[in-house]
Design an enzyme around this catalytic site. Structure first.
Site, short mmCIF file in Angstrom:
data_model
loop_
_atom_site.label_atom_id
_atom_site.label_comp_id
_atom_site.label_asym_id
_atom_site.label_seq_id
_atom_site.Cartn_x
_atom_site.Cartn_y
_atom_site.Cartn_z
N THR A 85 0.94 -0.97 0.29
CA THR A 85 -0.02 0.50 -0.02
C THR A 85 0.96 1.59 -0.33
O THR A 85 0.31 2.25 -0.91
CB THR A 85 -1.02 0.58 1.52
OG1 THR A 85 0.13 -0.18 2.86
CG2 THR A 85 -2.11 -0.68 0.94
N PHE A 136 -7.80 6.44 3.12
CA PHE A 136 -6.90 5.44 4.36
C PHE A 136 -8.70 4.13 5.68
O PHE A 136 -8.46 4.10 6.26
CB PHE A 136 -6.77 5.69 5.86
CG PHE A 136 -5.41 5.49 4.83
CD1 PHE A 136 -4.21 5.32 4.94
CD2 PHE A 136 -4.77 7.36 4.48
CE1 PHE A 136 -2.78 5.91 4.65
CE2 PHE A 136 -3.82 7.45 4.27
CZ PHE A 136 -3.11 7.35 4.28
N CYS A 156 -7.40 2.82 8.25
CA CYS A 156 -5.91 2.22 8.64
C CYS A 156 -5.51 2.29 9.24
O CYS A 156 -5.55 3.82 10.69
CB CYS A 156 -5.10 3.26 7.73
SG CYS A 156 -3.53 2.22 7.65
MN1 MNH Z 1 -3.78 0.43 5.72
C1 MNH Z 1 -6.67 -1.09 7.19
C2 MNH Z 1 -4.98 2.09 3.70
C3 MNH Z 1 -1.08 1.69 5.31
C4 MNH Z 1 -2.38 -1.55 8.41
N1 MNH Z 1 -5.93 0.37 5.72
C5 MNH Z 1 -6.62 -0.49 6.13
C6 MNH Z 1 -8.16 0.24 5.19
C7 MNH Z 1 -7.10 1.03 4.17
C8 MNH Z 1 -6.16 0.79 4.37
C9 MNH Z 1 -7.91 1.40 3.63
C10 MNH Z 1 -9.68 0.10 5.77
C11 MNH Z 1 -9.54 -1.09 4.67
C12 MNH Z 1 -11.44 -1.71 5.21
O1 MNH Z 1 -12.84 -0.99 5.69
O2 MNH Z 1 -11.65 -3.20 4.77
N2 MNH Z 1 -3.32 1.57 4.37
C13 MNH Z 1 -3.94 2.06 3.72
C14 MNH Z 1 -3.03 2.83 2.62
C15 MNH Z 1 -2.26 2.67 3.03
C16 MNH Z 1 -2.22 1.67 4.40
C17 MNH Z 1 -3.38 3.84 1.01
C18 MNH Z 1 -0.71 3.40 2.08
C19 MNH Z 1 -1.01 4.67 1.48
N3 MNH Z 1 -2.35 -0.13 6.74
C20 MNH Z 1 -0.75 0.75 6.26
C21 MNH Z 1 0.49 0.41 6.96
C22 MNH Z 1 -0.50 -0.04 7.94
C23 MNH Z 1 -1.83 -0.43 7.57
C24 MNH Z 1 1.40 1.45 6.80
C25 MNH Z 1 0.68 -0.82 9.27
C26 MNH Z 1 1.50 -0.98 9.47
N4 MNH Z 1 -4.62 -0.64 7.03
C27 MNH Z 1 -3.79 -2.21 8.53
C28 MNH Z 1 -4.26 -2.38 9.11
C29 MNH Z 1 -5.37 -2.51 8.76
C30 MNH Z 1 -5.93 -1.30 8.17
C31 MNH Z 1 -4.71 -2.71 10.33
C32 MNH Z 1 -7.48 -2.68 10.07
C33 MNH Z 1 -7.67 -2.44 10.84
C34 MNH Z 1 -8.83 -2.42 11.62
O3 MNH Z 1 -9.59 -2.70 11.04
O4 MNH Z 1 -8.42 -2.43 12.95
#
Ligand code: MNH
Length: 475
Positions: free
Chosen positions: A279, A408, A415
């Site tokens: 991501t 996000f 996120c």
């Molecule tokens: Mn990330 C959930 C986008 C970087 C860990 N992330 C989500 C969701 C999106 C998303 C959209 C919600 C998905 C859903 O509703 O089903 N995340 C991104 C993007 C980037 C990103 C566009 C970078 C740019 N994410 C990261 C990073 C980490 C991470 C870096 C960890 C270090 N993300 C997560 C986790 C979740 C999440 C863990 C789930 C959170 C939850 O549901 O409690």
């Protein structure tokens, strides 16, 4: 055989693209290698809500800011796990991303881990991010004279290293060995299997294929699980909290005293690696793509790095400096608007409700908020295809309705790694632009690879070291 469509919205129909065939449904209207991009292309003229049906799956998409805002209302809706996400549970179990909101481990992990992901918590990952970015630049230095570098590939190495070092202090040696680490290879294969299984399960009888695929890929998953379980066991008894693993092993819930179990910790580590590396590398790669395409934006970004970092092209930002790169931050925001690397998220109602004043939606129904459409909704975004970071000046953000921009996700399940991703991406962009001049091949046509996330494919940049004098003359 009973032919039943899952997620059928009580039989309600929505507009759909092209001619629908029996059994396979709309399958022929999209290209299997780029399903999301074909969906976006085919959605033209269908309106703010439409459906895609393939075999037994019916997926309803929402593409307007107005309907996205309705689905983001946490009092009425929450996160749904569509089949593609459900398939990942075999890999990441009840880790934060793949947990159902009512699973006890989601609430527990959310509460225990939120403090490790606040903006101020980034101070502890900052030195790791600086060290990893410096390794990338050192890796590039002897190579850039030989020709352009593959940006998505190197950004993916970078974000993978940053995460594995921050999460469990493990160095995969991405910049010192030619071959990817077996853990990374196993992870990519296991995820590929997850995607395949999601597709199989949409086909009648596909459960058998899914089980066969599992058998073929079991050793990859076993390898990942074993390595992490050993790592977790090796830390048993240690009170060190310098990385996420240390925090997960040691922090107990302030009221109940509960801790995460070793298996759940393994699920969380896999989740951070999977959710966090592609991501962020995609976001970095798209930002660099847009900068290479827009010389004025690139010049502004470099002027900003010169102003903040000064004359030494090798200067790395301090923790406090990272939030000062306001223009680079806008470049990142605008890149994630045009190419959200997570292309959407799914929502279900908490109780049966009416969506768009018109459609009955029950808790077992879900709709996907398509960010590629919402972020370009012409009712909100002027000239939506144009790259213009200043859309994210505070005065302009205030003029837009809530939920116009959701890279996000939304609500309690948004996120958790957002600050981590933003801190890392701004730090890497700022230090890279300060150190190098870059130019892309003017003939490169953006080609977007759809893996778990979206990433430019075959995108290369030629890099040249900037000299201290150049920094002086532009400031
Ligand atoms: Mn990330 C959930 C986008 C970087 C860990 N992330 C989500 C969701 C999106 C998303 C959209 C919600 C998905 C859903 O509703 O089903 N995340 C991104 C993007 C980037 C990103 C566009 C970078 C740019 N994410 C990261 C990073 C980490 C991470 C870096 C960890 C270090 N993300 C997560 C986790 C979740 C999440 C863990 C789930 C959170 C939850 O549901 O409690």
């Amino acid at each position: 055989m009973v032919w039943r469509i899952r997620n059928n919205w009580s039989g309600q129909q929505f507009p759909h693209a092209g001619r629908r065939l029996p059994l396979v449904g709309d399958l022929l209207t999209f290209q299997p290698s780029r399903p999301i991009q074909s969906m976006l292309e085919n959605s033209v003229g269908l309106g703010p809500i439409f459906e895609l049906q393939a075999f037994r799956q019916k997926i309803v998409f929402v593409g307007s800011v107005e309907l996205a805002a309705e689905l983001c209302d946490e009092t009425r809706f929450g996160k749904a796990l569509p089949p593609a996400v459900e398939a990942l549970r075999d890999y990441a179990g009840d880790g934060l991303f793949t947990a159902h909101s009512d699973e006890p481990n989601w609430q527990l992990a959310h509460e225990l881990l939120m403090p490790a992901f606040t903006k101020s918590a980034m101070a502890s990952y900052h030195p790791i991010m600086v060290e990893t970015a410096t390794e990338l630049f050192d890796y590039w230095r002897p190579r850039i004279a030989d020709g352009p570098v593959d940006i998505s590939r190197d950004m993916t190495k970078l974000t993978m290293e940053t995460l594995s070092r921050s999460a469990f202090s493990h160095d995969f040696g991405s910049f010192s060995t030619a071959k990817p680490h077996p853990f990374v290879k196993a992870m990519v294969s296991a995820l590929e299997n997850g995607r395949r299984k999601g597709a199989f399960r949409a086909i009648p009888g596909g459960e058998v294929l899914a089980r066969l695929a599992d058998r073929r890929y079991a050793h990859h998953q076993a390898y990942n699980d074993r390595m992490l379980d050993e790592l977790i066991a090796a830390r048993d008894g240690s009170t060190d909290q310098h990385d996420l693993l240390g925090i997960m092993l040691n922090v107990a819930h302030p009221e109940t005293g509960e801790k995460l179990s070793p298996v759940n910790i393994r699920h969380q580590i896999l989740t951070f690696l999977v959710a966090g590396h592609e991501t962020t590398s995609g976001a970095l790669s798209f930002a660099l793509y847009f900068l290479a395409r827009n010389p004025q934006c690139l010049a502004r970004a470099q002027a900003e790095t010169d102003e903040i970092l000064g004359d030494d092209p090798a200067a790395m930002p301090s923790f406090e400096q990272v939030s000062k790169f306001r223009y680079i931050r806008r470049v990142l925001d605008e890149s994630l608007r045009i190419w959200p690397t997570v292309p959407g998220f799914a929502r279900s109602p908490r109780e049966t409700t009416t969506l768009a004043d018109k459609y009955t939606m029950r808790p077992q129904d879900y709709a996907v908020v398509s960010l590629g459409l919402v972020h370009k909704d012409p009712a909100v975004w002027e000239n939506p295809d144009e790259f213009d970071p200043d859309r994210f000046l505070a005065v302009n953000v205030k003029k837009r309705p809530a939920h116009s921009y959701k890279p996000f996700g939304a609500g309690a399940r948004a996120c958790i790694g957002r600050q981590f991703a933003i801190h890392e991406a701004v730090l890497v962009l700022a230090s890279m632009l300060h150190r190098f001049d870059l130019s892309g091949d003017p003939d490169y046509q953006l080609d977007v690879d759809e893996r778990l996330t979206m990433l430019p494919r075959g995108f290369e940049l030629s890099l040249r070291a900037r000299s201290p004098q150049m920094a002086e003359s532009t400031s």
